[in-house]
Write an enzyme that holds these catalytic residues in place. Sequence first.
Site, PDB file in Angstrom:
ATOM      1  N   LYS A  28     -10.423  -0.734  10.460  1.00 39.60           N
ATOM      2  CA  LYS A  28     -10.573  -1.913   9.595  1.00 39.60           C
ATOM      3  C   LYS A  28     -10.899  -3.161  10.411  1.00 39.60           C
ATOM      4  O   LYS A  28     -10.896  -4.271   9.897  1.00 39.60           O
ATOM      5  CB  LYS A  28      -9.278  -2.162   8.810  1.00 39.60           C
ATOM      6  CG  LYS A  28      -8.973  -1.077   7.772  1.00 39.60           C
ATOM      7  CD  LYS A  28      -7.773  -1.487   6.957  1.00 39.60           C
ATOM      8  CE  LYS A  28      -7.147  -0.337   6.199  1.00 39.60           C
ATOM      9  NZ  LYS A  28      -7.954   0.187   5.115  1.00 39.60           N
ATOM     10  N   CYS A  33      -4.897   2.652  -3.479  1.00 40.29           N
ATOM     11  CA  CYS A  33      -3.629   3.114  -2.886  1.00 40.29           C
ATOM     12  C   CYS A  33      -2.519   2.095  -3.057  1.00 40.29           C
ATOM     13  O   CYS A  33      -1.670   1.923  -2.170  1.00 40.29           O
ATOM     14  CB  CYS A  33      -3.792   3.472  -1.413  1.00 40.29           C
ATOM     15  SG  CYS A  33      -4.853   4.873  -1.150  1.00 40.29           S
ATOM     16  N   HIS A  93       0.875  -1.174   0.000  1.00 42.33           N
ATOM     17  CA  HIS A  93       0.000   0.000   0.000  1.00 42.33           C
ATOM     18  C   HIS A  93       0.920   1.235   0.000  1.00 42.33           C
ATOM     19  O   HIS A  93       2.041   1.169   0.515  1.00 42.33           O
ATOM     20  CB  HIS A  93      -0.842  -0.056   1.280  1.00 42.33           C
ATOM     21  CG  HIS A  93      -1.873   1.017   1.415  1.00 42.33           C
ATOM     22  ND1 HIS A  93      -1.579   2.289   1.841  1.00 42.33           N
ATOM     23  CD2 HIS A  93      -3.218   0.997   1.214  1.00 42.33           C
ATOM     24  CE1 HIS A  93      -2.700   3.012   1.891  1.00 42.33           C
ATOM     25  NE2 HIS A  93      -3.703   2.251   1.510  1.00 42.33           N
TER      26      HIS A  93
HETATM   27  N1  7TS Z   1      -1.739  -0.860   4.543  1.00 40.17           N
HETATM   28  C1  7TS Z   1      -2.657  -1.643   3.939  1.00 40.17           C
HETATM   29  C2  7TS Z   1      -2.284  -3.015   3.517  1.00 40.17           C
HETATM   30  C3  7TS Z   1      -3.932  -1.146   3.722  1.00 40.17           C
HETATM   31  O1  7TS Z   1      -4.838  -1.928   3.114  1.00 40.17           O
HETATM   32  C4  7TS Z   1      -4.254   0.162   4.120  1.00 40.17           C
HETATM   33  C5  7TS Z   1      -5.585   0.777   3.832  1.00 40.17           C
HETATM   34  C6  7TS Z   1      -3.269   0.910   4.774  1.00 40.17           C
HETATM   35  C7  7TS Z   1      -2.027   0.365   4.962  1.00 40.17           C
HETATM   36  C8  7TS Z   1      -3.539   2.273   5.281  1.00 40.17           C
HETATM   37  O2  7TS Z   1      -4.498   2.283   6.285  1.00 40.17           O
HETATM   38  P1  7TS Z   1      -4.967   3.651   6.913  1.00 40.17           P
HETATM   39  O3  7TS Z   1      -6.007   3.266   7.901  1.00 40.17           O
HETATM   40  O4  7TS Z   1      -3.756   4.237   7.545  1.00 40.17           O
HETATM   41  O5  7TS Z   1      -5.480   4.491   5.795  1.00 40.17           O
HETATM   42  N2  7TS Z   1      -6.209   0.234   2.712  1.00 40.17           N
HETATM   43  C9  7TS Z   1      -7.320   0.734   2.118  1.00 40.17           C
HETATM   44  C10 7TS Z   1      -7.945   0.084   1.051  1.00 40.17           C
HETATM   45  O6  7TS Z   1      -7.573  -0.976   0.566  1.00 40.17           O
HETATM   46  N3  7TS Z   1      -8.995   0.804   0.670  1.00 40.17           N
HETATM   47  O7  7TS Z   1      -9.077   1.881   1.439  1.00 40.17           O
HETATM   48  C11 7TS Z   1      -8.040   1.854   2.337  1.00 40.17           C
END
Ligand code: 7TS
Length: 417
Positions: A235, A374, A132
């Site tokens: 999540k 992303c 990501h």
């Molecule tokens: N790493 C992974 C593997 C993720 O799926 C996400 C968010 C993040 C980091 C970042 O998370 P955050 O809470 O700091 O934003 N992934 C996604 C997605 O797949 N669709 O929206 C957010």
Amino acid sequence: MTLNPDILSLDAEKVEKLRRDFPILARTVHGVPLVYLDNAATTQKPLAVIDALDRYYREYNSNIHRGVHTLSEEATDAYESARRRIARFINASEKEIVFTRNATEAINVVAYTWGRANLRPGDEVLITEMEHHANIVPWQILQEQVGFTLRYVPITEAGTLDLSNLDTLLTEKTKLFSFVHVSNVLGTVNPVDQLIAAARAVGACVLIDASQSVPHMPVDVKALDADFLVFSGHKMCGPTGIGVLYGKRELLEAMPPFMGGGDMIREVKMSGSRWNTIPYKFEAGTPAIAEGIGLGAAVDYLSEVGLDWIWQQEHALAAYAYAQMAQLEGVRILGPGPEERAGLVAFTLDGVHPHDISAILDQDGIAIRAGHHCAQPIHTHYDIAASARASFYLYNTKEEVDKLTAAIEKAVDVFGF
Ligand code: 7TS
């Protein structure tokens, strides 16, 4: 492909019961029941979490770690109790749980503190092509400032890590190997034990982006022997605005602070300051109190449901979705086969933009995500700009997967394939 249909039918009753814990699942969209399949972006919240937030604001809203009055003590106790339960959830010590805003901030904390203190020109940081952006961009920013080399493990056509050249990518120059546990696009479950062992063999530190694993499967940081591990509360049934950086005690103790301000200090003089103990050294200012308490309620909820059960259920749903979708004309599924995949399926449909797929599905109340999620390098690898993605959680049903497949078929009809 072996599918155990018993898992789906046996647990339908439990899923129906769990669904009643999530008020939002009772709503309709465009006059039909909501089918929420965007759980990799964020999950829905059970009453246990909504009530925990509500109780905090109604009954004991107060700042923590400072007031010597009843409300402040109650809020501090609730917040620190949440930290202890979250620590237990991943088998860490509470001192090793740093609250951040999200996984993104947690990775940035490591980059800005551990990274600045430990990385020098000539050093290498190894990531993978399936990260990501949250596990790419902080290292690129730091690379500009420090001058180390950023390398990556490529992906295979099947959507797994290509480890054939790992021994040339991971050398004694590698100071950090930072990789995703479960890909948010490919659904690939990476061989963490193997990757950690390889990093240990060259003395590299390990950061695991567990954003898509901690919510869905049992994760034990001690058994893994990870140095750092990050995830986001939203999540995993928790509120937005709260995430976790797990770090091994000795590493956190040696790291300089992230932001300066209140709470992260032991003593401030006009001539200089001394830092607080871990984890508070990394938690400057008034934190997300209600959200921390809410995440505590979320891990209690998930533990009660059972992480093994959640994993089995989602795995079976994804396998079922994979089998159904693979039969549809024009559908191309990204990532490995169902055996190696977590609970999500990203796909493209010949000649139809993922945004159009998502818009058509929305008419049937089905929420999926469309875009690059992303993770642009993955899409570049497959020479596509975007994909559509259905991602599952503990409350999704086989019937919802059937609705998804029927709606994709409808999209195929609309666009004339
Ligand atoms: N790493 C992974 C593997 C993720 O799926 C996400 C968010 C993040 C980091 C970042 O998370 P955050 O809470 O700091 O934003 N992934 C996604 C997605 O797949 N669709 O929206 C957010």
